[in-house]
Design a protein around this motif. Structure first.
Motif, PDB file in Angstrom:
ATOM      1  N   LYS A  38     -80.006 -19.212  95.496  1.00 25.32           N
ATOM      2  CA  LYS A  38     -80.708 -19.940  96.548  1.00 25.32           C
ATOM      3  C   LYS A  38     -80.507 -19.233  97.878  1.00 25.32           C
ATOM      4  CE  LYS A  38     -80.819 -24.480  98.816  1.00 25.32           C
ATOM      5  NZ  LYS A  38     -82.273 -24.557  98.921  1.00 25.32           N
ATOM      6  N   LYS A  39     -81.555 -19.214  98.700  1.00 17.26           N
ATOM      7  CA  LYS A  39     -81.461 -18.728 100.073  1.00 17.26           C
ATOM      8  C   LYS A  39     -81.286 -19.916 101.007  1.00 17.26           C
ATOM      9  CE  LYS A  39     -82.223 -14.253  99.483  1.00 17.26           C
ATOM     10  NZ  LYS A  39     -81.242 -13.221  99.885  1.00 17.26           N
ATOM     11  N   TYR A  40     -80.413 -19.765 101.978  1.00 17.33           N
ATOM     12  CA  TYR A  40     -80.153 -20.827 102.947  1.00 17.33           C
ATOM     13  C   TYR A  40     -80.762 -20.397 104.280  1.00 17.33           C
ATOM     14  CZ  TYR A  40     -77.116 -22.827  99.439  1.00 17.33           C
ATOM     15  OH  TYR A  40     -76.638 -23.390  98.272  1.00 17.33           O
ATOM     16  N   GLU A  73     -74.771 -15.980 106.344  1.00 17.20           N
ATOM     17  CA  GLU A  73     -75.031 -14.618 106.796  1.00 17.20           C
ATOM     18  C   GLU A  73     -76.185 -14.037 105.991  1.00 17.20           C
ATOM     19  OE1 GLU A  73     -71.675 -11.946 108.149  1.00 17.20           O
ATOM     20  OE2 GLU A  73     -72.169 -11.032 106.225  1.00 17.20           O
ATOM     21  N   HIS A  74     -77.240 -13.641 106.689  1.00 15.27           N
ATOM     22  CA  HIS A  74     -78.441 -13.099 106.031  1.00 15.27           C
ATOM     23  C   HIS A  74     -78.958 -14.056 104.958  1.00 15.27           C
ATOM     24  CE1 HIS A  74     -77.614  -9.432 108.193  1.00 15.27           C
ATOM     25  NE2 HIS A  74     -76.431  -9.336 107.616  1.00 15.27           N
ATOM     26  N   ASP A  75     -78.954 -15.352 105.287  1.00 16.54           N
ATOM     27  CA  ASP A  75     -79.439 -16.418 104.402  1.00 16.54           C
ATOM     28  C   ASP A  75     -78.611 -16.599 103.134  1.00 16.54           C
ATOM     29  OD1 ASP A  75     -81.437 -16.974 106.195  1.00 16.54           O
ATOM     30  OD2 ASP A  75     -82.970 -15.830 105.138  1.00 16.54           O
ATOM     31  N   ILE A  76     -77.408 -16.039 103.112  1.00 10.67           N
ATOM     32  CA  ILE A  76     -76.461 -16.256 102.010  1.00 10.67           C
ATOM     33  C   ILE A  76     -75.343 -17.148 102.518  1.00 10.67           C
ATOM     34  CG2 ILE A  76     -74.857 -15.160 100.390  1.00 10.67           C
ATOM     35  CD1 ILE A  76     -76.585 -12.653 100.549  1.00 10.67           C
ATOM     36  N   LEU A  77     -74.928 -18.096 101.685  1.00 13.57           N
ATOM     37  CA  LEU A  77     -73.892 -19.042 102.092  1.00 13.57           C
ATOM     38  C   LEU A  77     -72.566 -18.673 101.442  1.00 13.57           C
ATOM     39  CD1 LEU A  77     -73.041 -21.685 103.478  1.00 13.57           C
ATOM     40  CD2 LEU A  77     -73.781 -22.901 101.409  1.00 13.57           C
ATOM     41  N   TYR A  78     -71.513 -18.631 102.263  1.00 18.26           N
ATOM     42  CA  TYR A  78     -70.161 -18.362 101.803  1.00 18.26           C
ATOM     43  C   TYR A  78     -69.255 -19.529 102.201  1.00 18.26           C
ATOM     44  CZ  TYR A  78     -71.947 -13.542 101.749  1.00 18.26           C
ATOM     45  OH  TYR A  78     -72.707 -12.404 101.544  1.00 18.26           O
ATOM     46  N   LEU A  79     -68.460 -20.009 101.257  1.00 15.29           N
ATOM     47  CA  LEU A  79     -67.452 -21.026 101.545  1.00 15.29           C
ATOM     48  C   LEU A  79     -66.086 -20.365 101.407  1.00 15.29           C
ATOM     49  CD1 LEU A  79     -68.864 -24.070  99.514  1.00 15.29           C
ATOM     50  CD2 LEU A  79     -69.412 -23.356 101.845  1.00 15.29           C
ATOM     51  N   VAL A  80     -65.287 -20.420 102.475  1.00 10.71           N
ATOM     52  CA  VAL A  80     -63.980 -19.769 102.488  1.00 10.71           C
ATOM     53  C   VAL A  80     -62.899 -20.837 102.313  1.00 10.71           C
ATOM     54  CG1 VAL A  80     -62.408 -18.285 103.781  1.00 10.71           C
ATOM     55  CG2 VAL A  80     -64.890 -17.989 104.032  1.00 10.71           C
ATOM     56  N   PHE A  81     -62.098 -20.692 101.255  1.00 13.98           N
ATOM     57  CA  PHE A  81     -61.056 -21.662 100.920  1.00 13.98           C
ATOM     58  C   PHE A  81     -59.675 -21.033 101.016  1.00 13.98           C
ATOM     59  CE2 PHE A  81     -64.808 -23.010  98.532  1.00 13.98           C
ATOM     60  CZ  PHE A  81     -64.833 -24.387  98.750  1.00 13.98           C
ATOM     61  N   GLU A  82     -58.666 -21.885 101.109  1.00 18.12           N
ATOM     62  CA  GLU A  82     -57.303 -21.400 100.923  1.00 18.12           C
ATOM     63  C   GLU A  82     -57.195 -20.806  99.516  1.00 18.12           C
ATOM     64  OE1 GLU A  82     -54.158 -24.320 100.383  1.00 18.12           O
ATOM     65  OE2 GLU A  82     -55.659 -25.891 100.063  1.00 18.12           O
ATOM     66  N   TYR A  83     -56.301 -19.852  99.361  1.00 20.48           N
ATOM     67  CA  TYR A  83     -56.154 -19.179  98.068  1.00 20.48           C
ATOM     68  C   TYR A  83     -55.093 -19.883  97.235  1.00 20.48           C
ATOM     69  CZ  TYR A  83     -55.412 -15.558  94.577  1.00 20.48           C
ATOM     70  OH  TYR A  83     -55.301 -14.871  93.392  1.00 20.48           O
ATOM     71  N   MET A  84     -55.404 -20.141  95.965  1.00 16.01           N
ATOM     72  CA  MET A  84     -54.451 -20.705  95.015  1.00 16.01           C
ATOM     73  C   MET A  84     -54.258 -19.708  93.878  1.00 16.01           C
ATOM     74  SD  MET A  84     -53.726 -23.762  96.279  1.00 16.01           S
ATOM     75  CE  MET A  84     -53.122 -24.820  94.967  1.00 16.01           C
ATOM     76  N   GLU A  85     -53.066 -19.685  93.304  1.00 15.49           N
ATOM     77  CA  GLU A  85     -52.698 -18.638  92.352  1.00 15.49           C
ATOM     78  C   GLU A  85     -53.510 -18.667  91.059  1.00 15.49           C
ATOM     79  OE1 GLU A  85     -48.549 -19.162  91.757  1.00 15.49           O
ATOM     80  OE2 GLU A  85     -47.993 -18.457  93.764  1.00 15.49           O
ATOM     81  N   CYS A  86     -53.756 -19.863  90.523  1.00 10.96           N
ATOM     82  CA  CYS A  86     -54.454 -19.960  89.244  1.00 10.96           C
ATOM     83  C   CYS A  86     -54.968 -21.380  89.071  1.00 10.96           C
ATOM     84  CB  CYS A  86     -53.529 -19.588  88.077  1.00 10.96           C
ATOM     85  SG  CYS A  86     -52.103 -20.677  87.919  1.00 10.96           S
TER      86      CYS A  86
END
Length: 325
Positions: A38-40, A73-86
């Motif tokens: 999908k483009k945002y 960014e450039h119609d692409i959506l990124y969700l940035v989360f805290e990092y979990m090991e597994c």
């Protein structure tokens, strides 16, 4: 996305792929989910996604994965989360035949039920609980992947094609248009049993086999145990297989009676007979866990968002921070 070094892909799903990355400014390792298919085209479209809206409301809970940023960014959506090991699915696969101790299962489930109580009390339910959506780092476990999360009062009927089949509540399988947060409780009953045995409780090959597996464990529903379910089945010309069921201790012979009784109540046919997450926390199985002090009204955690103005018209960023009401 210029502020992140992307390291490697760590997961792939229907709606997005997840990558580990490093924040160039802080050195923090994060998980970046790139939404696909999908483009945002607008910022409003991004922040109105149910996944984003629900996480902004609930990221302050210690057992719900924290959303750091939303980037378009450039119609692409990124969700940035805290990092979990597994995730829990990976942990189960790594165990081989070495089952988890009852204390380990109790600790993880206590945290998850706290998160669910918090979520349900705020009017949301997850709808896709499974081991792969429970992230673990240093004995801390967190709910993740809120792509299917919805407001409980957002209007029915709800979508039927939700939850992974092995953890799907029977009312959803029978296409009930009015299912509730009780479907999360059913899924947790199945997950608890899997933690004790390292095997799925209801591993159906298809819809019919899934229902057969459920009946073989908890017995065929009756007019006393789930009259509404029998009506749903008749409405779709489905005939339950007649099976007496077995006691949970057959599957988990070394597990305490408190644990098996809790799993049995969570996997009740009738969703109204399943305990709520808040009620589960009072179950004797969790009596050893009571060290949590409820927050006072003055220190109730909340989340707020702030849009960052960016000179690049193709990029928009929202930062998620913890606040105090």
């Amino acid at each position: 996305m210029e502020k992140y070094w992307v390291i490697q892909k760590v997961g792939e799903g229907t709606f997005g792929s997840v990558w580990s990355a490093i924040n160039k400014q802080t050195g923090e390792v994060v998980a970046v989910k790139q939404m696909k298919n999908k483009k945002y085209h607008s910022w409003e479209e991004c922040i109105n996604l149910s996944e984003v809206k629900s996480l902004i409301k609930m990221s302050s809970h210690p057992n719900i994965v924290k959303l750091r940023e939303v980037i378009r960014e450039h119609d692409i959506l990124y969700l940035v989360f805290e990092y979990m090991e597994c995730n829990l699915h990976q942990l189960i696969r790594k165990r081989g035949r070495r089952v988890f101790s009852e204390d380990e299962v109790r600790n993880w489930c206590f945290q998850v039920f706290h998160a669910l109580a918090y979520m349900h009390q705020r009017g949301y339910f997850h709808r896709d609980l499974k081991p792969a959506n429970l992230l673990v780092s240093n004995n801390v476990i967190k709910l993740a992947d809120f792509g299917s999360a919805r407001k409980i009062n957002s209007g029915q009927p709800f979508t039927q094609n939700i939850t992974t089949p092995w953890y799907r509540a029977p009312e959803v399988m029978l296409k009930s248009p009015t299912y509730t947060s009780a479907i999360d409780m059913w899924a947790m009953g199945a997950i608890m049993a899997e933690l004790f045995t390292l095997r799925p409780l209801f591993p159906g090959l298809n819809g019919a086999d899934q229902m057969y597996k459920i009946c073989s464990v908890i017995g065929t529903p009756t007019d006393n145990s789930w009259p509404h379910g029998l009506r749903l089945a008749r409405g779709m010309n489905y005939q339950f297989p007649y099976l007496p069921g077995v006691h949970m201790s057959i599957f988990m012979p070394s597990v305490s009676d408190d644990a098996t009784s809790l799993i049995r109540s969570l996997c009740s046919w009738d969703p109204f007979k399943r305990p709520t997450a808040a009620q589960v926390l009072q179950h004797p199985f969790f009596h050893k866990c009571y060290y949590v002090i409820p927050p006072s009204p003055r220190t109730t955690p909340a989340a707020y968002c702030q849009q960052n103005t960016n000179t690049n018209k193709n990029t928009a960023v929202i930062g998620i921070q913890a606040g105090i009401c």
